[in-house]
Design an enzyme around this catalytic site. Structure first.
Site, PDB file in Angstrom:
ATOM      1  N   GLU A  24      -1.673   2.810   3.475  1.00 19.11           N
ATOM      2  CA  GLU A  24      -1.589   2.432   4.547  1.00 19.11           C
ATOM      3  C   GLU A  24      -0.027   1.854   4.743  1.00 19.11           C
ATOM      4  O   GLU A  24       0.275   1.212   3.810  1.00 19.11           O
ATOM      5  CB  GLU A  24      -2.633   1.247   5.115  1.00 19.11           C
ATOM      6  CG  GLU A  24      -2.255   1.017   6.522  1.00 19.11           C
ATOM      7  CD  GLU A  24      -2.865   0.009   6.927  1.00 19.11           C
ATOM      8  OE1 GLU A  24      -4.040  -0.586   6.331  1.00 19.11           O
ATOM      9  OE2 GLU A  24      -2.788  -0.682   8.281  1.00 19.11           O
TER      10      GLU A  24
ATOM     11  N   LYS B  86      -0.426  -6.259  -0.139  1.00 20.63           N
ATOM     12  CA  LYS B  86       0.851  -6.220   0.585  1.00 20.63           C
ATOM     13  C   LYS B  86       0.930  -7.390   1.794  1.00 20.63           C
ATOM     14  O   LYS B  86       2.074  -7.726   2.079  1.00 20.63           O
ATOM     15  CB  LYS B  86       0.676  -4.836   1.549  1.00 20.63           C
ATOM     16  CG  LYS B  86       1.113  -3.829   0.696  1.00 20.63           C
ATOM     17  CD  LYS B  86       0.988  -2.429   1.467  1.00 20.63           C
ATOM     18  CE  LYS B  86      -0.398  -1.738   1.195  1.00 20.63           C
ATOM     19  NZ  LYS B  86      -0.918  -0.750   2.066  1.00 20.63           N
TER      20      LYS B  86
ATOM     21  N   ARG C 169      -9.701  -2.163  -9.325  1.00 24.46           N
ATOM     22  CA  ARG C 169      -8.168  -2.689  -8.989  1.00 24.46           C
ATOM     23  C   ARG C 169      -7.439  -3.107 -10.243  1.00 24.46           C
ATOM     24  O   ARG C 169      -8.160  -3.863 -11.023  1.00 24.46           O
ATOM     25  CB  ARG C 169      -8.403  -3.878  -7.747  1.00 24.46           C
ATOM     26  CG  ARG C 169      -8.519  -3.461  -6.584  1.00 24.46           C
ATOM     27  CD  ARG C 169      -8.413  -4.526  -5.601  1.00 24.46           C
ATOM     28  NE  ARG C 169      -7.092  -4.828  -4.829  1.00 24.46           N
ATOM     29  CZ  ARG C 169      -7.020  -3.881  -3.987  1.00 24.46           C
ATOM     30  NH1 ARG C 169      -7.812  -3.185  -3.141  1.00 24.46           N
ATOM     31  NH2 ARG C 169      -5.803  -4.014  -3.306  1.00 24.46           N
TER      32      ARG C 169
HETATM   33  P1  ATP Z   1      -3.079  -4.146  -0.121  1.00 20.77           P
HETATM   34  O1  ATP Z   1      -4.388  -5.100  -0.301  1.00 20.77           O
HETATM   35  O2  ATP Z   1      -2.075  -4.610  -1.137  1.00 20.77           O
HETATM   36  O3  ATP Z   1      -2.726  -3.517   1.232  1.00 20.77           O
HETATM   37  P2  ATP Z   1      -4.609  -1.737  -0.089  1.00 20.77           P
HETATM   38  O4  ATP Z   1      -5.729  -1.371  -0.815  1.00 20.77           O
HETATM   39  O5  ATP Z   1      -4.893  -2.076   1.389  1.00 20.77           O
HETATM   40  O6  ATP Z   1      -3.854  -2.652  -0.700  1.00 20.77           O
HETATM   41  P3  ATP Z   1      -3.428   0.984   0.487  1.00 20.77           P
HETATM   42  O7  ATP Z   1      -2.271   1.074   1.156  1.00 20.77           O
HETATM   43  O8  ATP Z   1      -4.825   1.036   1.412  1.00 20.77           O
HETATM   44  O9  ATP Z   1      -3.741  -0.642  -0.015  1.00 20.77           O
HETATM   45  O10 ATP Z   1      -3.850   1.643  -0.688  1.00 20.77           O
HETATM   46  C1  ATP Z   1      -3.593   2.784  -1.237  1.00 20.77           C
HETATM   47  C2  ATP Z   1      -4.191   3.110  -2.573  1.00 20.77           C
HETATM   48  O11 ATP Z   1      -3.865   2.234  -3.546  1.00 20.77           O
HETATM   49  C3  ATP Z   1      -5.879   3.022  -2.281  1.00 20.77           C
HETATM   50  O12 ATP Z   1      -6.539   3.859  -2.829  1.00 20.77           O
HETATM   51  C4  ATP Z   1      -5.956   1.596  -2.855  1.00 20.77           C
HETATM   52  O13 ATP Z   1      -7.391   1.587  -3.281  1.00 20.77           O
HETATM   53  C5  ATP Z   1      -5.143   1.612  -4.163  1.00 20.77           C
HETATM   54  N1  ATP Z   1      -4.802   0.239  -4.224  1.00 20.77           N
HETATM   55  C6  ATP Z   1      -4.292  -0.622  -3.816  1.00 20.77           C
HETATM   56  N2  ATP Z   1      -4.077  -1.792  -4.801  1.00 20.77           N
HETATM   57  C7  ATP Z   1      -4.398  -1.470  -5.942  1.00 20.77           C
HETATM   58  C8  ATP Z   1      -4.657  -2.126  -7.041  1.00 20.77           C
HETATM   59  N3  ATP Z   1      -4.324  -3.266  -7.036  1.00 20.77           N
HETATM   60  N4  ATP Z   1      -4.975  -1.513  -8.046  1.00 20.77           N
HETATM   61  C9  ATP Z   1      -5.258  -0.193  -8.167  1.00 20.77           C
HETATM   62  N5  ATP Z   1      -5.350   0.682  -6.935  1.00 20.77           N
HETATM   63  C10 ATP Z   1      -4.990  -0.249  -5.911  1.00 20.77           C
HETATM   64 MG    MG Z   2      -5.006  -2.026   3.066  1.00 17.46          MG
END
Ligand code: ATP
Ligand code: MG
Length: 540
Positions: free
Chosen positions: A30, A265, A255
């Site tokens: 995102e 983020k 994760r």
């Molecule tokens: P954040 O909470 O940091 O915003 P998010 O999961 O909302 O993380 P996205 O931008 O939606 O962030 O993530 C893009 C991809 O990266 C998704 O498939 C998500 O599952 C993966 N991802 C995010 N954080 C991790 C992590 N700590 N370990 C492995 N994969 C991750």
């Molecule tokens: Mg997110």
């Protein structure tokens, strides 16, 4: 074929059974912030799987939440992925599919599988039930198809304010899975979108948009983190009930969490906004732009991601394990040089000339040879490399002692000149005859080697050392703002070889006996910014 993890095993099986032909994945950030180390794991997995099975991986921006998303983040994310060396096959945005998603929502309405609900967010939550109690149906659940269609179009046409109405899938309020209790799939949101501008004032929810976008891109395996496991039934429901032709499969993995690092983020954004750091690319940040700015080689990060593997249950990885890969890479690849933190002047009484001595560029790459360094009558050593009252086993410079100056000679202590306050002003030494490095016939036993910088050929520099942004794992469970380490950056003044002045900004070095550093500049000032310390604290 050797499968490295359970996801590859699943895919290999599907391929051999003919259930899929061409493997396709996507990395779906995102654009609401910068990528971090956790995303690197997801990137390595998605691109890795695609490569392994001869398939492709798309970059897919999940931009269904316009109030938080920005083009700045889209651009930064692309930059970071390129830095890791991955090449996406195609680039897509959820917003490219808003028309398709909208028409599939209308299809659900026509099929009697979605309804417009006037309950507020709080009211919906109140009726949703709990893990042990079923939910209650919305009083708007039995609107006619015609009424739903009319209201939904009015939502689209801007007749309602934010939160006034939502579109919900009509599934099952008694489902043991709360996500299946008539989930909201569209909401009213009067916000300008970074790509579609003001075209839309309704936006699809992630759970509805994501499977449709996966299907449109012909993604075969939609890899996501474990918190989406409970959403998988809704993912599948959407795929089935919208009638999309291509049917992707969602698979969840754990994760990545790393000790002493914030991996979200939202929190990273808070650090930036509260000025706890100098922006997203501050070298202390666990963002990819931060790591790049710090001087971390992208290969080291990828190797770390590969080594930690892909698991089905969450765990926390020691930060020292990541550092181990960074150090290992730099040890192989970084040039050696000398810098002195908190300099102390040393005068060599029996040496009046100056001479070039040789220092190995990188002992792991002997083919690179040696570099000449000017050795002079006056040099600087680190204050901590001299002691008037040395503790036992102090093998540096001390009264009545000898020490080797790296690449040069063994020197013998003569005397120390003190300041009025008793601190050491300068130390006098003399060269031991026939003790030149590489040609030492002096017969003098010398246990310590210290580094130095010529006091006649040097540049002043600022040396920045870092500690973790978050205090130890023992603070786990505390709110992250209580765990912020207020002393995560310490600035020292120092001197380094004149050579550092001539190398490109961004060059990385092993500063002998000190650590790995990256050259940065601030106007005229040279900054040596720590990448990782020399000492490996990781225990396998
Ligand atoms: P954040 O909470 O940091 O915003 P998010 O999961 O909302 O993380 P996205 O931008 O939606 O962030 O993530 C893009 C991809 O990266 C998704 O498939 C998500 O599952 C993966 N991802 C995010 N954080 C991790 C992590 N700590 N370990 C492995 N994969 C991750
Ligand atoms: Mg997110």
């Amino acid at each position: 074929m050797i499968c490295e993890n359970f996801i590859e095993e699943i895919i290999e099986k599907e391929l051999s059974e003919g259930k899929v032909s061409a493997v396709q994945t996507r990395f779906p950030p995102e654009p609401n912030g910068y990528l971090h180390i956790g995303h690197a794991k997801s990137l390595c997995l998605n691109f890795g799987v695609a490569k392994k099975f001869g398939g492709k991986c798309n970059l897919f921006f999940d931009d269904t939440n316009p109030s938080k998303e920005k083009t700045e983040y889209v651009d930064a994310i692309k930059e970071d992925i390129k830095w890791l060396g991955f090449e996406w096959a195609e680039i897509h945005y959820a917003s490219d599919y808003f028309d398709v998603i909208y028409s599939l929502a209308e299809k659900l309405i026509l099929d009697g599988k979605a309804f417009v609900c006037d309950l507020s967010g709080d009211e919906i939550r109140a009726l949703r039930g709990t893990l042990t109690e079923p939910g209650k149906e919305s009083p708007y659940r039995n609107r006619t198809v015609e009424e739903n269609l009319k209201l939904f179009r009015e939502m689209r046409d801007g007749k309602y304010a934010d939160g006034e109405k939502v579109l919900r899938a009509k599934i099952d309020m008694k489902s043991p899975n709360i996500n299946m209790r008539d989930p909201v799939i569209y909401r009213v949101l009067h916000a300008e979108h970074h790509r579609t501008g003001n075209k839309w004032c309704i936006y699809p929810m992630y759970d509805f948009a994501h499977p449709i976008c996966d299907s449109m891109q012909k993604v075969t395996h939609s890899l996501c983190t474990l918190e989406f496991e409970d959403h998988r039934p809704l993912y599948n429901w959407t795929v089935e009930n919208t009638g999309v032709e291509h049917k992707p499969r969602q698979i969840e993995f754990a994760r990545l969490n790393v000790t002493n690092l914030v991996m979200s983020k939202r929190y990273l954004k808070k650090l930036v906004e509260e000025s706890s750091v100098d922006g997203w690319s501050d070298p202390r940040m666990p963002t990819l732009t931060g790591l790049r700015n710090r001087g971390v080689p992208s290969d080291a990060l990828k190797k770390f991601c590969d080594e930690i593997g892909v698991a089905k249950s969450n765990s926390e990885i020691e930060i020292s394990y990541l550092e181990h890969f960074i150090r290992d890479n730099l040890n192989q690849n970084a040039e050696r040089a000398m810098a002195v933190v908190e300099p102390l002047k040393v005068v060599i009484d029996n040496f009046d000339a100056s001479e070039e001595v040789e220092v190995e560029i990188n002992p792991n790459k002997p083919e690179l040879g040696k570099r000449n360094v000017l050795f002079t009558k006056e040099i600087y050593i680190e204050q901590s490399d001299f002691s008037l009252n040395p503790p036992p086993k102090y093998f540096r410079l001390k009264p009545d002692g000898v020490v080797r100056l790296k690449g040069a000679y063994i020197v013998k202590y003569e005397n120390a000149v003190l300041n009025d306050d008793g601190s050491v002003k300068e130390v006098h030494v003399s060269i031991v005859e026939n003790s030149k490095s590489g040609n030492d016939t002096s017969g003098v036993k010398c246990k310590g080697t210290i580094h130095w910088v010529s006091a006649e050929s040097f540049v002043p520099c600022e040396i920045r050392k870092y500690d973790y942004l978050l205090k130890d794992a023992e603070y786990q469970g505390q709110d992250f703002s209580e765990r912020i380490n207020e002393n995560s950056r310490t600035i020292y003044q120092g001197v380094c070889e004149k050579y550092i002045d001539s190398v490109e900004t961004g060059s990385c070095f092993q500063m002998l006996r000190t650590g790995y550093y990256k050259k940065m500049v601030d106007g005229e000032k040279i900054i040596l910014s720590e990448i990782v310390s020399l000492k490996d604290s990781f225990k396998k």
